[in-house]
Motif scaffolding. Structure first.
Motif, PDB file in Angstrom:
ATOM      1  N   VAL A   1      -0.403   5.550   9.271  1.00 53.67           N
ATOM      2  CA  VAL A   1       0.324   6.506  10.099  1.00 53.67           C
ATOM      3  C   VAL A   1       1.721   6.740   9.535  1.00 53.67           C
ATOM      4  O   VAL A   1       2.405   5.794   9.146  1.00 53.67           O
ATOM      5  CB  VAL A   1       0.432   5.982  11.554  1.00 53.67           C
ATOM      6  N   ALA A   2       2.134   8.002   9.484  1.00 52.64           N
ATOM      7  CA  ALA A   2       3.501   8.362   9.089  1.00 52.64           C
ATOM      8  C   ALA A   2       4.017   9.373  10.105  1.00 52.64           C
ATOM      9  O   ALA A   2       3.251  10.170  10.638  1.00 52.64           O
ATOM     10  CB  ALA A   2       3.509   8.962   7.693  1.00 52.64           C
ATOM     11  N   GLU A   3       5.319   9.326  10.380  1.00 50.02           N
ATOM     12  CA  GLU A   3       5.912  10.268  11.331  1.00 50.02           C
ATOM     13  C   GLU A   3       7.070  11.016  10.703  1.00 50.02           C
ATOM     14  O   GLU A   3       7.839  10.445   9.938  1.00 50.02           O
ATOM     15  CB  GLU A   3       6.395   9.529  12.572  1.00 50.02           C
ATOM     16  N   THR A   4       7.177  12.296  11.030  1.00 49.39           N
ATOM     17  CA  THR A   4       8.295  13.144  10.616  1.00 49.39           C
ATOM     18  C   THR A   4       8.640  14.058  11.774  1.00 49.39           C
ATOM     19  O   THR A   4       7.772  14.780  12.270  1.00 49.39           O
ATOM     20  CB  THR A   4       7.926  14.004   9.387  1.00 49.39           C
ATOM     21  N   ASP A   5       9.875  14.007  12.218  1.00 49.30           N
ATOM     22  CA  ASP A   5      10.373  14.918  13.266  1.00 49.30           C
ATOM     23  C   ASP A   5       9.468  14.968  14.494  1.00 49.30           C
ATOM     24  O   ASP A   5       9.201  16.028  15.052  1.00 49.30           O
ATOM     25  CB  ASP A   5      10.567  16.328  12.697  1.00 49.30           C
ATOM     26  N   GLY A   6       8.937  13.811  14.906  1.00 48.01           N
ATOM     27  CA  GLY A   6       8.109  13.744  16.105  1.00 48.01           C
ATOM     28  C   GLY A   6       6.658  14.125  15.897  1.00 48.01           C
ATOM     29  O   GLY A   6       5.880  14.164  16.848  1.00 48.01           O
ATOM     30  N   VAL A   7       6.270  14.414  14.658  1.00 47.67           N
ATOM     31  CA  VAL A   7       4.888  14.761  14.340  1.00 47.67           C
ATOM     32  C   VAL A   7       4.274  13.593  13.569  1.00 47.67           C
ATOM     33  O   VAL A   7       4.906  13.012  12.690  1.00 47.67           O
ATOM     34  CB  VAL A   7       4.821  16.053  13.503  1.00 47.67           C
ATOM     35  N   THR A   8       3.041  13.259  13.906  1.00 43.31           N
ATOM     36  CA  THR A   8       2.350  12.136  13.284  1.00 43.31           C
ATOM     37  C   THR A   8       1.322  12.632  12.280  1.00 43.31           C
ATOM     38  O   THR A   8       0.561  13.559  12.560  1.00 43.31           O
ATOM     39  CB  THR A   8       1.642  11.294  14.366  1.00 43.31           C
ATOM     40  N   LEU A   9       1.304  11.997  11.113  1.00 42.39           N
ATOM     41  CA  LEU A   9       0.287  12.242  10.096  1.00 42.39           C
ATOM     42  C   LEU A   9      -0.573  10.991  10.014  1.00 42.39           C
ATOM     43  O   LEU A   9      -0.040   9.882   9.904  1.00 42.39           O
ATOM     44  CB  LEU A   9       0.942  12.511   8.740  1.00 42.39           C
ATOM     45  N   VAL A  10      -1.890  11.143  10.120  1.00 37.56           N
ATOM     46  CA  VAL A  10      -2.797  10.000  10.038  1.00 37.56           C
ATOM     47  C   VAL A  10      -3.785  10.212   8.894  1.00 37.56           C
ATOM     48  O   VAL A  10      -4.250  11.326   8.663  1.00 37.56           O
ATOM     49  CB  VAL A  10      -3.552   9.741  11.367  1.00 37.56           C
ATOM     50  N   VAL A  11      -4.059   9.101   8.183  1.00 35.36           N
ATOM     51  CA  VAL A  11      -4.975   9.137   7.048  1.00 35.36           C
ATOM     52  C   VAL A  11      -5.862   7.896   7.120  1.00 35.36           C
ATOM     53  O   VAL A  11      -5.354   6.781   7.303  1.00 35.36           O
ATOM     54  CB  VAL A  11      -4.210   9.134   5.702  1.00 35.36           C
TER      55      VAL A  11
ATOM     56  N   MET B   1       0.849  -1.188   0.000  1.00 30.77           N
ATOM     57  CA  MET B   1       0.000   0.000   0.000  1.00 30.77           C
ATOM     58  C   MET B   1       0.888   1.242   0.000  1.00 30.77           C
ATOM     59  O   MET B   1       1.881   1.312   0.710  1.00 30.77           O
ATOM     60  CB  MET B   1      -0.899   0.007   1.246  1.00 30.77           C
ATOM     61  N   ALA B   2       0.529   2.210  -0.819  1.00 30.65           N
ATOM     62  CA  ALA B   2       1.288   3.450  -0.888  1.00 30.65           C
ATOM     63  C   ALA B   2       1.138   4.218   0.424  1.00 30.65           C
ATOM     64  O   ALA B   2       0.123   4.127   1.098  1.00 30.65           O
ATOM     65  CB  ALA B   2       0.791   4.302  -2.054  1.00 30.65           C
ATOM     66  N   SER B   3       2.162   4.951   0.753  1.00 27.92           N
ATOM     67  CA  SER B   3       2.116   5.743   1.983  1.00 27.92           C
ATOM     68  C   SER B   3       1.947   7.215   1.627  1.00 27.92           C
ATOM     69  O   SER B   3       1.907   7.591   0.468  1.00 27.92           O
ATOM     70  CB  SER B   3       3.401   5.534   2.786  1.00 27.92           C
ATOM     71  N   VAL B   4       1.870   8.017   2.648  1.00 28.66           N
ATOM     72  CA  VAL B   4       1.825   9.463   2.491  1.00 28.66           C
ATOM     73  C   VAL B   4       2.853  10.030   3.458  1.00 28.66           C
ATOM     74  O   VAL B   4       3.077   9.457   4.526  1.00 28.66           O
ATOM     75  CB  VAL B   4       0.392  10.012   2.718  1.00 28.66           C
ATOM     76  N   THR B   5       3.521  11.106   3.070  1.00 21.94           N
ATOM     77  CA  THR B   5       4.582  11.650   3.905  1.00 21.94           C
ATOM     78  C   THR B   5       4.290  13.099   4.281  1.00 21.94           C
ATOM     79  O   THR B   5       3.502  13.785   3.631  1.00 21.94           O
ATOM     80  CB  THR B   5       5.952  11.582   3.197  1.00 21.94           C
ATOM     81  N   LEU B   6       4.967  13.532   5.322  1.00 19.46           N
ATOM     82  CA  LEU B   6       4.850  14.886   5.846  1.00 19.46           C
ATOM     83  C   LEU B   6       6.222  15.533   5.712  1.00 19.46           C
ATOM     84  O   LEU B   6       7.216  14.977   6.185  1.00 19.46           O
ATOM     85  CB  LEU B   6       4.432  14.802   7.320  1.00 19.46           C
ATOM     86  N   SER B   7       6.300  16.671   5.029  1.00 23.17           N
ATOM     87  CA  SER B   7       7.590  17.350   4.859  1.00 23.17           C
ATOM     88  C   SER B   7       8.054  17.928   6.195  1.00 23.17           C
ATOM     89  O   SER B   7       7.244  18.161   7.104  1.00 23.17           O
ATOM     90  CB  SER B   7       7.475  18.475   3.826  1.00 23.17           C
ATOM     91  N   PRO B   8       9.363  18.171   6.339  1.00 24.70           N
ATOM     92  CA  PRO B   8       9.856  18.794   7.576  1.00 24.70           C
ATOM     93  C   PRO B   8       9.193  20.147   7.873  1.00 24.70           C
ATOM     94  O   PRO B   8       8.914  20.452   9.032  1.00 24.70           O
ATOM     95  CB  PRO B   8      11.359  18.945   7.320  1.00 24.70           C
ATOM     96  N   SER B   9       8.913  20.958   6.838  1.00 25.79           N
ATOM     97  CA  SER B   9       8.273  22.261   7.099  1.00 25.79           C
ATOM     98  C   SER B   9       6.833  22.075   7.584  1.00 25.79           C
ATOM     99  O   SER B   9       6.364  22.811   8.459  1.00 25.79           O
ATOM    100  CB  SER B   9       8.319  23.162   5.867  1.00 25.79           C
ATOM    101  N   ALA B  10       6.126  21.070   7.045  1.00 22.23           N
ATOM    102  CA  ALA B  10       4.770  20.797   7.517  1.00 22.23           C
ATOM    103  C   ALA B  10       4.806  20.265   8.942  1.00 22.23           C
ATOM    104  O   ALA B  10       3.983  20.644   9.778  1.00 22.23           O
ATOM    105  CB  ALA B  10       4.069  19.802   6.588  1.00 22.23           C
TER     106      ALA B  10
END
Length: 108
Positions: A55-65, A1-10
């Motif tokens: 769930v994806a994580e970037t720099d301690g921030v979680t993105l959920v879809v 399954m494809a994932s989704v990412t969160l940029s460092p600025s986001a």
């Protein structure tokens, strides 16, 4: 399954908003019908991920879809862009066949 990412600025922007509101740094991205191009992105802070969320994580921030939205945004990146037109979260979506001028809605 494809994932989704969160940029460092986001991730930095979500962390700043969450800290100001004294809540966990969890951003929920969902897709709803509507907008000028057929579907629109919806962003909001979440208390926690649901059991079936991707769930994806970037720099301690979680993105959920949620799984239904993931079908439309898989492979995308969520970014936070600030320019003369304003500042906003934007989605670089490989599934979007077209979008609107404001960047908040798309069609597939």
């Amino acid at each position: 399954m494809a994932s989704v990412t969160l940029s460092p600025s986001a991730a930095a922007r979500v962390a700043a908003i969450a800290a100001k509101q004294n809540v966990a740094p969890i951003l929920r991205l969902s897709v709803e019908g509507g907008g000028c191009a057929g579907f629109q992105y919806k962003f909001g802070l979440a208390d926690a991920a649901d059991a079936d969320d991707i769930v994806a994580e970037t720099d301690g921030v979680t993105l959920v879809v949620d799984p239904v939205s993931m079908d439309l945004v898989g492979g995308s990146q969520v970014d936070f862009v600030s320019n003369l037109g304003g500042a906003s979260f934007q989605v670089s979506n490989p599934h979007a066949a077209s979008g609107c001028g404001c960047g908040t809605s798309f069609s597939v």
